[in-house]
Design a protein around this motif. Structure first.
Motif, PDB file in Angstrom:
ATOM      1  N   VAL A 153       0.834  -1.204   0.000  1.00 39.55           N
ATOM      2  CA  VAL A 153       0.000   0.000   0.000  1.00 39.55           C
ATOM      3  C   VAL A 153       0.865   1.250   0.000  1.00 39.55           C
ATOM      4  O   VAL A 153       0.692   2.148  -0.820  1.00 39.55           O
ATOM      5  CB  VAL A 153      -0.946   0.001   1.218  1.00 39.55           C
ATOM      6  N   ILE A 154       1.824   1.300   0.939  1.00 35.55           N
ATOM      7  CA  ILE A 154       2.576   2.538   1.097  1.00 35.55           C
ATOM      8  C   ILE A 154       3.679   2.666   0.057  1.00 35.55           C
ATOM      9  O   ILE A 154       3.789   3.672  -0.632  1.00 35.55           O
ATOM     10  CB  ILE A 154       3.141   2.630   2.516  1.00 35.55           C
ATOM     11  N   ILE A 160       1.127   4.875  -2.457  1.00 31.06           N
ATOM     12  CA  ILE A 160       1.091   6.248  -1.960  1.00 31.06           C
ATOM     13  C   ILE A 160       2.397   6.972  -2.270  1.00 31.06           C
ATOM     14  O   ILE A 160       2.406   8.121  -2.713  1.00 31.06           O
ATOM     15  CB  ILE A 160       0.782   6.251  -0.455  1.00 31.06           C
ATOM     16  N   VAL A 196       2.497   7.916  -5.950  1.00 32.46           N
ATOM     17  CA  VAL A 196       1.632   9.060  -6.255  1.00 32.46           C
ATOM     18  C   VAL A 196       2.269  10.348  -5.759  1.00 32.46           C
ATOM     19  O   VAL A 196       2.268  11.375  -6.450  1.00 32.46           O
ATOM     20  CB  VAL A 196       0.236   8.846  -5.642  1.00 32.46           C
ATOM     21  N   LEU A 197       2.875  10.294  -4.557  1.00 29.35           N
ATOM     22  CA  LEU A 197       3.522  11.493  -4.021  1.00 29.35           C
ATOM     23  C   LEU A 197       4.696  11.921  -4.899  1.00 29.35           C
ATOM     24  O   LEU A 197       4.882  13.102  -5.176  1.00 29.35           O
ATOM     25  CB  LEU A 197       4.007  11.251  -2.597  1.00 29.35           C
ATOM     26  N   LEU A 242       5.023  11.373  -8.066  1.00 33.89           N
ATOM     27  CA  LEU A 242       4.517  11.927  -9.330  1.00 33.89           C
ATOM     28  C   LEU A 242       3.997  13.338  -9.129  1.00 33.89           C
ATOM     29  O   LEU A 242       4.215  14.213  -9.967  1.00 33.89           O
ATOM     30  CB  LEU A 242       3.407  11.023  -9.893  1.00 33.89           C
ATOM     31  N   VAL A 243       3.340  13.561  -8.004  1.00 31.93           N
ATOM     32  CA  VAL A 243       2.849  14.918  -7.722  1.00 31.93           C
ATOM     33  C   VAL A 243       4.035  15.862  -7.566  1.00 31.93           C
ATOM     34  O   VAL A 243       4.016  17.003  -8.069  1.00 31.93           O
ATOM     35  CB  VAL A 243       1.972  14.907  -6.464  1.00 31.93           C
TER      36      VAL A 243
END
Lengths: 128, 182
Positions: free
Chosen positions: B53-54, B58, B61-62, B64-65
């Motif tokens: 999950v992490i 997550i 996604v972080l 990529l942001v």
């Protein structure tokens, strides 16, 4: 991420009931099977991440989540205290399971709030 | 088991050796997933779920942001002529090129930082961090960029389409040892 893709828009609404169900399953069965508060909460975090990926400009109530997290923190401290000092540990065996599930649930929601705050703090505010 | 461990190594090395950050993130995400499979095979399903999950969702996604947030696009414009006369064709070309770049930047949500110098290409390459170096000489405009810069392909495509001049425009690809990756 203003221009979101069509694929995400169509697939993610189908996926995220399943993801949330999985998260809740991890929370509820954490005391017997693999999983538990932290993992369940982390899975639940994807709710807001997916929402962000689909509709980036939807309004978020971040302050409410922060308050909720603080309240949950208090509860997580208070509940074991009550459980221990009122002598519920020794007297009622049946309570043990419910206590575990309740604690897992609280920790899960707290992790969910914390991760959501981290994510949105990063996405919305941090920039050069 | 051994197979997964070997694959883990392969992806770790691949993520180090790629030019573009975005591919490195994807490799790292696959790495995390393989890692969680390994944990599963070592009978640690709890850790496996957390890692999957992490580590692979997550964190990716972080990353990529964060990459999206890397917004400033630094352009160096060098020419040997120290003062460009107003209303000369050179100034005209320059302002048109700048307008084209600004338009491109607006589409991609970047911020252009134009810097005019008289330094040579080598000096800029050596001393400054750049995204694009535009050299303007008598007859040609040379647009230099790095292949590993992840806007490079897009900007050349855009300029090919939207920026026509009398002078010939040449595109050159620099390979620098600075592994900045941006």
């Amino acid at each position: 991420m203003t221009n979101n893709s069509e694929i995400m828009k169509r697939i993610m609404p189908l996926m995220y009931p399943l993801i949330i169900l999985f998260g809740i399953y991890l929370l509820m069965n954490g005391h017997m099977t693999p999983g538990g508060g932290f993992q369940g909460g982390a899975v639940l975090t994807s709710y807001f991440i997916i929402q962000y990926l689909i509709q980036p400009d939807k309004e978020m109530y971040l302050s409410r989540i922060i308050i909720l997290e603080k309240v949950l923190f208090l509860l997580i401290i208070l509940l074991p205290c009550v459980y221990l000092f009122y002598g519920l540990v020794n007297n009622y065996d049946i309570l043990k399971v419910y206590y575990m599930i309740l604690m897992n649930g609280l920790i899960g929601i707290k992790v969910f709030c914390g991760m959501t705050i981290i994510f949105f703090r990063f996405v919305l505010f941090e920039s050069r | 088991m051994t197979f997964f461990l070997l694959l883990l190594m392969v992806f770790a090395v691949l993520s180090l050796l790629t030019d573009k950050l975005i591919t490195a993130f994807v490799y790292l995400s696959v790495f995390s997933l393989l890692c969680s499979i390994c944990y599963l095979l070592y009978q640690a399903p709890d850790v496996a779920i957390a890692e999957a999950v992490i580590g692979s969702t997550i964190a990716t996604v972080l990353y990529l942001v964060a990459l999206k947030k890397y917004k400033i696009f630094r352009v160096y414009y060098t020419s040997k002529v120290k003062y460009i006369k107003k209303f000369s064709w050179m100034a005209d070309e320059r302002s048109r090129l700048e307008a084209a770049l600004q338009k491109f930047a607006k589409e991609k949500e970047l911020e252009v930082d134009m810097i005019f110098t008289t330094d040579t290409l080598e000096q800029i390459q050596l001393h400054y961090s750049y995204d694009l170096i535009i050299e303007s000489e008598d007859e040609t405009i040379r647009i230099n960029g790095e292949k590993s810069n992840y806007h490079y392909d897009e900007i050349i495509e855009y300029l090919n389409k939207n920026f026509k001049t009398i002078k010939s425009v040449r595109y050159a690809c620099l390979t620098s040892s600075e592994g900045d990756g941006t």
